[in-house]
Design an enzyme around this catalytic site. Sequence first.
Site, PDB file in Angstrom:
ATOM      1  N   THR A 148       0.821  -1.215   0.000  1.00  0.00           N
ATOM      2  CA  THR A 148       0.000   0.000   0.000  1.00  0.00           C
ATOM      3  C   THR A 148       0.851   1.259   0.000  1.00  0.00           C
ATOM      4  OG1 THR A 148      -1.788  -1.144   1.153  1.00  0.00           O
ATOM      5  CG2 THR A 148      -1.797   1.247   1.248  1.00  0.00           C
ATOM      6  N   VAL A 149       1.797   1.358   0.941  1.00  0.00           N
ATOM      7  CA  VAL A 149       2.617   2.561   1.037  1.00  0.00           C
ATOM      8  C   VAL A 149       3.602   2.644  -0.125  1.00  0.00           C
ATOM      9  CG1 VAL A 149       4.260   3.851   2.458  1.00  0.00           C
ATOM     10  CG2 VAL A 149       2.370   2.619   3.544  1.00  0.00           C
ATOM     11  N   GLU A 169       9.817  10.414   8.826  1.00  0.00           N
ATOM     12  CA  GLU A 169       8.616  11.215   9.088  1.00  0.00           C
ATOM     13  C   GLU A 169       7.336  10.386   9.034  1.00  0.00           C
ATOM     14  OE1 GLU A 169       6.736  13.894  10.563  1.00  0.00           O
ATOM     15  OE2 GLU A 169       8.533  14.878   9.774  1.00  0.00           O
ATOM     16  N   GLY A 182       1.354   9.351   9.589  1.00  0.00           N
ATOM     17  CA  GLY A 182       0.979   9.468   8.180  1.00  0.00           C
ATOM     18  C   GLY A 182       1.406  10.782   7.577  1.00  0.00           C
ATOM     19  N   ILE A 230       0.803  13.755   8.557  1.00  0.00           N
ATOM     20  CA  ILE A 230       1.023  14.862   9.489  1.00  0.00           C
ATOM     21  C   ILE A 230       2.517  15.054   9.743  1.00  0.00           C
ATOM     22  CG2 ILE A 230       0.562  15.753  11.800  1.00  0.00           C
ATOM     23  CD1 ILE A 230      -1.889  13.915  11.886  1.00  0.00           C
ATOM     24  N   ASP A 234       0.237  -0.202  18.169  1.00  0.00           N
ATOM     25  CA  ASP A 234       0.650   0.707  17.096  1.00  0.00           C
ATOM     26  C   ASP A 234       0.885   2.109  17.649  1.00  0.00           C
ATOM     27  OD1 ASP A 234       0.621   1.456  14.006  1.00  0.00           O
ATOM     28  OD2 ASP A 234      -0.722   2.864  14.997  1.00  0.00           O
ATOM     29  N   LYS A 255       4.494   4.662  18.220  1.00  0.00           N
ATOM     30  CA  LYS A 255       4.579   6.050  17.766  1.00  0.00           C
ATOM     31  C   LYS A 255       4.899   6.994  18.927  1.00  0.00           C
ATOM     32  CE  LYS A 255       1.321   5.068  14.038  1.00  0.00           C
ATOM     33  NZ  LYS A 255      -0.073   5.185  13.554  1.00  0.00           N
TER      34      LYS A 255
END
Length: 431
Positions: free
Chosen positions: A16-17, A132, A137, A139, A204, A208
């Site tokens: 996906t990314v 980053e 995501g 932001i 998750d 972060k």
Amino acid sequence: MKEYKEIQVALLGLGTVGLGVYKVLQMQKEEMQHKIGTEIKIKKILVRNLEKAAGKIEDASVLTNNWQEIVNDDKIQIVIEVMGGMEPARTYIMEAMQAGKQVVTANKDLIAADGKELMDQAKKSGCDLLFEAAVAGAIPIIRPLKQCLAGNHLSEIMGIVNGTTNFILTKMAQDGMEFEEALALATELGYAEADPTADIEGLDAGRKVAIMASIAFNSRVTFDDVYTEGITKITASDIRYAKEIGSVIKLLGVARNTPEGIEVRVHPMLIPERHPLASVNDSFNAVFVHGDAVDDAMFYGRGAGELPTASAVVGDIFDIARNLQYECCGRISCTCYKQLPIKAMDDICSKYFLRMLVENEPGVLAAVTAVFGDRKVSIEQIIQKKKIGELAEIVVITEKVKERHVKDSLKAFEEMTAVKKVSSVIRVYGE
């Protein structure tokens, strides 16, 4: 300044990314020369299944399943890791930097666990290691913490950094859904993975928070340091009670730099409806920062998804492209120059919301309050609104107290015949 007609890069992963990064670079092709003074060309894309990947992109000749073709190619200057997981991603990143290549990664698991070792290698090799996209995501938060807010002593970071859980809690609040129903909808719409454990159990978000705390407080915080608690026990009843007292329930990541050490935790929390984070809904993320000079600042936007995450990755690629041309890669290395202690969860103070089922008889409320009082827990409010069969449901909201004292109270309630069940224990936001 070195002039490059093009800078060649390798992309590790085309999920996906990875596909999002490929698309954004294509979308930016016409403007790259104006923005960064050169063109970014994808020379290789590392995938497991060549045949499957070939149908995703225009030029299948760039595909490879051989890492050596990338790490041994001196013309490839930037490696973009979007595979995820610990291995082989960790080995690839280390070997890329040892070969003098710059690295961009979106791998929060790896940075949260092994960030020090990776940053040490980046410094040794004189390379950029930018991440980053590892936190929120689209932001921008890593770069602001390291650069824009570097003139501050930051004391608090608090945020909604998981879109899946925020979507679920939004549906529970707005549509009256129970947790399982909202999770099923999130899965159907693609917000939740087939195995949602990392999201709904707070893992998750914990990774972060570890990354942000390390950067903000200049002291190494790993995922193992973070207390994590998910949203699986939150019910529609909790949501309704929260609304009655002018609050909403959010899964928050909290990091505070206190004189006793760094607090790092992820758990559901009641926050006042007037707080800026209370209006962050659906799959959006937001990070609230407090510093001695900036005062309060909040960063808001899409926290996940193909193109939002790719936006952050490509921003890092462009940053490195500029550094390569001005020969200044590695100028911002590890910022963890302190060794601050991690504060034990038992010593952290919070207000608490407790929902309980008790016998509907005289003297029971007095017995409950006595248990709290004997264990240094002051009560701010008690709500009794309904009966469930022969039992009364009460909600207790405490003053700010230590975690250990609430735990002691809960143990005492287990031995009281008049207390049939403690249905919910949720922390409440307080200054």
